[in-house]
Motif scaffolding. Structure first.
Motif, short mmCIF file in Angstrom:
data_model
loop_
_atom_site.label_atom_id
_atom_site.label_comp_id
_atom_site.label_asym_id
_atom_site.label_seq_id
_atom_site.Cartn_x
_atom_site.Cartn_y
_atom_site.Cartn_z
N ASN A 185 -51.27 -8.09 75.95
CA ASN A 185 -49.95 -8.08 76.56
C ASN A 185 -49.82 -9.22 77.29
N LYS A 186 -50.34 -10.49 77.04
CA LYS A 186 -50.31 -11.59 78.00
C LYS A 186 -49.66 -12.64 77.26
N CYS A 187 -50.38 -13.81 76.64
CA CYS A 187 -49.59 -14.97 76.39
C CYS A 187 -49.10 -14.72 74.83
N ILE A 188 -49.87 -13.74 74.12
CA ILE A 188 -49.53 -13.35 72.72
C ILE A 188 -48.39 -12.70 72.56
N GLN A 189 -47.97 -11.86 73.69
CA GLN A 189 -46.60 -11.49 73.74
C GLN A 189 -46.86 -9.96 72.88
N GLY A 190 -47.95 -9.05 73.01
CA GLY A 190 -48.15 -7.95 72.55
C GLY A 190 -47.63 -6.91 73.56
N VAL A 191 -48.24 -5.75 73.44
CA VAL A 191 -47.99 -4.75 74.38
C VAL A 191 -49.19 -4.21 75.14
N PRO A 192 -49.30 -3.74 76.10
CA PRO A 192 -50.49 -2.97 76.99
C PRO A 192 -51.32 -2.09 76.04
N GLY A 193 -52.54 -2.12 76.23
CA GLY A 193 -53.45 -1.10 75.49
C GLY A 193 -54.45 -1.62 74.83
N MET A 194 -54.77 -2.81 74.70
CA MET A 194 -55.79 -3.41 74.01
C MET A 194 -56.36 -4.78 74.42
N GLY A 195 -57.55 -4.88 74.77
CA GLY A 195 -57.95 -6.17 75.23
C GLY A 195 -58.97 -6.73 73.99
N PHE A 196 -59.60 -7.79 74.24
CA PHE A 196 -60.53 -8.55 73.26
C PHE A 196 -61.61 -9.58 73.85
N ALA A 197 -62.66 -9.47 73.10
CA ALA A 197 -63.66 -10.88 73.82
C ALA A 197 -63.89 -11.57 72.58
N ILE A 198 -64.05 -12.53 72.74
CA ILE A 198 -64.47 -13.61 71.89
C ILE A 198 -65.96 -14.16 72.08
N LEU A 199 -66.98 -13.85 71.43
CA LEU A 199 -68.23 -14.22 71.98
C LEU A 199 -69.12 -14.76 70.94
#
Length: 392
Positions: free
Chosen positions: A205-219
Motif C-alpha cells: 500500500n505504498k508506492c506500488i499503490q495496492g491496498v493494506p494487508g501485505m508486505g514483502f521482503a527482497i532478500l
C-alpha cells in the motif's frame, strides 16, 4: 466550494474516490485496483499460486534482484515486514547498528528491544539526513556489529537518506545492510546488486499503490538460506515462509488473497506507467506543484530541498493564533483532501503526501482548497514563528 466541486467532478468522471488520501499510506487507489478485490480466491488453488509467483517475480525484478535474490511475501502491515526481516536476518547473537532520524528508525530500535537483540543506535537530527561518517566510525570501532539497518525515506519528515553511501560504507567494512524501503520502493531507483544489501522490505500500500494487508521482503538468497532458526516468531519467520513456498508455492498460513489480487493489478499499472521511472516522475511532478504552491501561499517546508523526498513533505504550522491543525484538517477533509498530522519533536508540522493515484491537477485542487480553508479560518499569514524557522 470550487475545490470540492472539482473533487466530486473528477470522481464522477473516473469512478474513483470522492476524496484523495494525501498520506504516506494507505493511499488513493485506482478503480482497477479496487475492482481486483471483487473476486474470491482459494488459497491452495493453482490460480492463486500462480498469482503469488507472478507478484514475487515482478517485485524482485523491480529491485534488480535476478537469481541471487528472492521475494518473500508476508501478511500484515509494513511494520510486520520490517520486524520479519530483522528477526529473520539478524541472528540471535547478532549486533545491528540502527540509523535513526525519525519515528520509523525509532520503531526499528523498539523491534530490537522487543526481540531482546543487541543494537547500537546512531541518531541524527530529524531535519538532517543520516551521518554516514558516524556510521563508518562505529563500524571501525566496534567489530561486534554484524548488520546495519537504515530507513531509505523517513516519512516522519520526508527526508531522503543517502542509501548508496550507507551501502558502500557498510559493504566496505564487511557488514550486512538491511533496508526499510517502505516509502521509496517502486518510485525511487533501488538496485540491490549495486547497493549492495542483503535485504529490503516494503508494503503493497505504498508506492506500488495496492491496498493494506501485505508486505514483502527482497532478500539475498545465500544470506536467507543461512537464517534457519534465527526468527523470534513463528508467523514472522521469513526463512520458513520462503522454504514452504519453494516447495509448494503456497503461503504457510491464510494469505491476504484480496490484497494480493489488488497488488497484482497495481503491479500491472506500475509497469504500464513506465515502471520505477514513470511512477517516480509523476510523484516528483506532484511534489514540485505542491511545494511551489504552498510556498506561494506562505507556508514553509521543514526540510532543505537537497534532502527532501518527493514522497511526503512536512510543512511548518503557521504562527497565526487562528490556525488550528485539527480544524485545518477537518475543513480540508470536507473538501475531499485528507492530509497527515506531524510526527516530529523539533517543530509543529503537518505532512502532505504526493504518492498514490493522484495527478498534478489534484494537487492544484488541494492548493485551491488550502486557500479557501485558510480564509474560512481567518488565517492571513501562513508563515511559521521566526524562532521555529531559525531553529531549522
Amino acid at each position: 466550494m470550487a475545490a470540492e466541486y472539482d473533487v466530486l467532478a473528477r470522481a464522477g468522471r473516473t469512478g474513483e474516490n470522492h476524496e484523495f488520501l494525501l498520506t504516506p499510506g494507505p493511499l488513493t487507489t485506482s478503480k482497477a485496483v479496487k475492482a481486483a478485490m471483487q473476486r474470491d480466491w482459494g488459497s491452495w488453488d493453482q490460480p492463486f499460486i500462480d498469482l503469488t509467483t507472478g507478484i514475487c517475480e515482478s517485485l524482485s525484478g523491480m529491485a534488480g534482484g535476478g537469481d541471487d535474490f528472492v521475494c518473500v511475501p508476508i501478511q500484515g502491515s509494513g511494520t510486520f515486514a520490517v520486524e520479519a526481516m530483522l528477526g529473520t536476518m539478524v541472528p540471535r547473537n547478532g549486533h545491528c547498528a540502527v540509523l535513526v532520524n525519525g519515528a520509523y528508525g525509532e520503531r526499528i530500535v523498539k523491534i530490537f528491544d522487543a526481540m531482546e537483540r543487541c543494537c547500537t543506535v546512531l541518531r541524527s537530527p530529524e531535519t538532517d539526513a543520516y551521518d554516514v561518517a558516524a556510521l563508518e566510525q562505529a563500524l571501525i570501532e566496534d567489530s561486534s556489529i554484524t548488520h546495519v539497518a537504515a530507513v531509505h525515506c523517513e516519512t516522519t519528515s520526508g527526508v531522503l537518506n543517502p542509501l548508496d553511501a550507507i551501502a558502500v560504507t557498510t559493504a566496505r567494512h564487511g557488514r550486512s545492510l538491511l533496508v526499510d524501503a517502505m516509502s521509496s520502493f517502486a518510485a525511487l531507483p533501488i538496485d540491490v546488486y549495486a547497493l549492495p544489501c542483503d535485504g529490503l522490505v516494503s508494503s503493497a500500500n505504498k508506492c506500488i499503490q495496492g491496498v493494506p494487508g501485505m508486505g514483502f521482503a527482497i532478500l539475498r538468497r545465500s544470506a536467507l538460506a543461512a537464517t534457519k532458526g534465527n526468527a523470534h516468531s513463528l508467523s514472522l519467520d521469513l526463512h520458513d515462509q520462503w522454504s514452504y513456498m519453494e516447495k509448494s508455492g503456497r503461503w504457510r498460513f491464510t494469505p491476504p488473497t484480496h490484497a494480493a489480487a489488488a497488488l497484482a493489478a497495481a503491479i500491472e499499472e506500475h509497469a504500464n506507467e513506465g515502471g520505477v521511472g514513470g511512477r517516480g516522475g509523476r510523484y516528483a511532478s506532484n511534489h514540485l506543484v505542491l511545494v511551489r504552491g504552498m510556498r506561494e501561499i506562505g507556508f514553509e517546508t521543514l526540510l532543505a530541498d537537497a534532502i527532501q523526498s518527493p514522497i511526503i513533505t512536512a510543512f511548518l504550522e503557521p504562527a497565526d493564533p487562528r490556525f488550528s491543525f485539527q480544524k485545518f484538517y477537518d475543513l480540508l477533509a470536507r473538501r475531499g483532501f485528507v492530509i497527515y498530522p506531524g510526527k516530529l519533536t523539533v517543530a509543529p508540522t503537518f505532512r502532505i503526501g504526493t504518492i498514490g493515484a493522484i495527478e498534478a491537477q489534484d494537487i492544484r485542487g488541494l492548493l485551491e482548497a488550502v486557500k479557501a480553508v485558510l480564509e474560512e479560518m481567518g488565517v492571513r499569514d501562513a508563515s511559521p514563528a521566526r524562532e521555529t524557522t531559525a531553529a531549522q
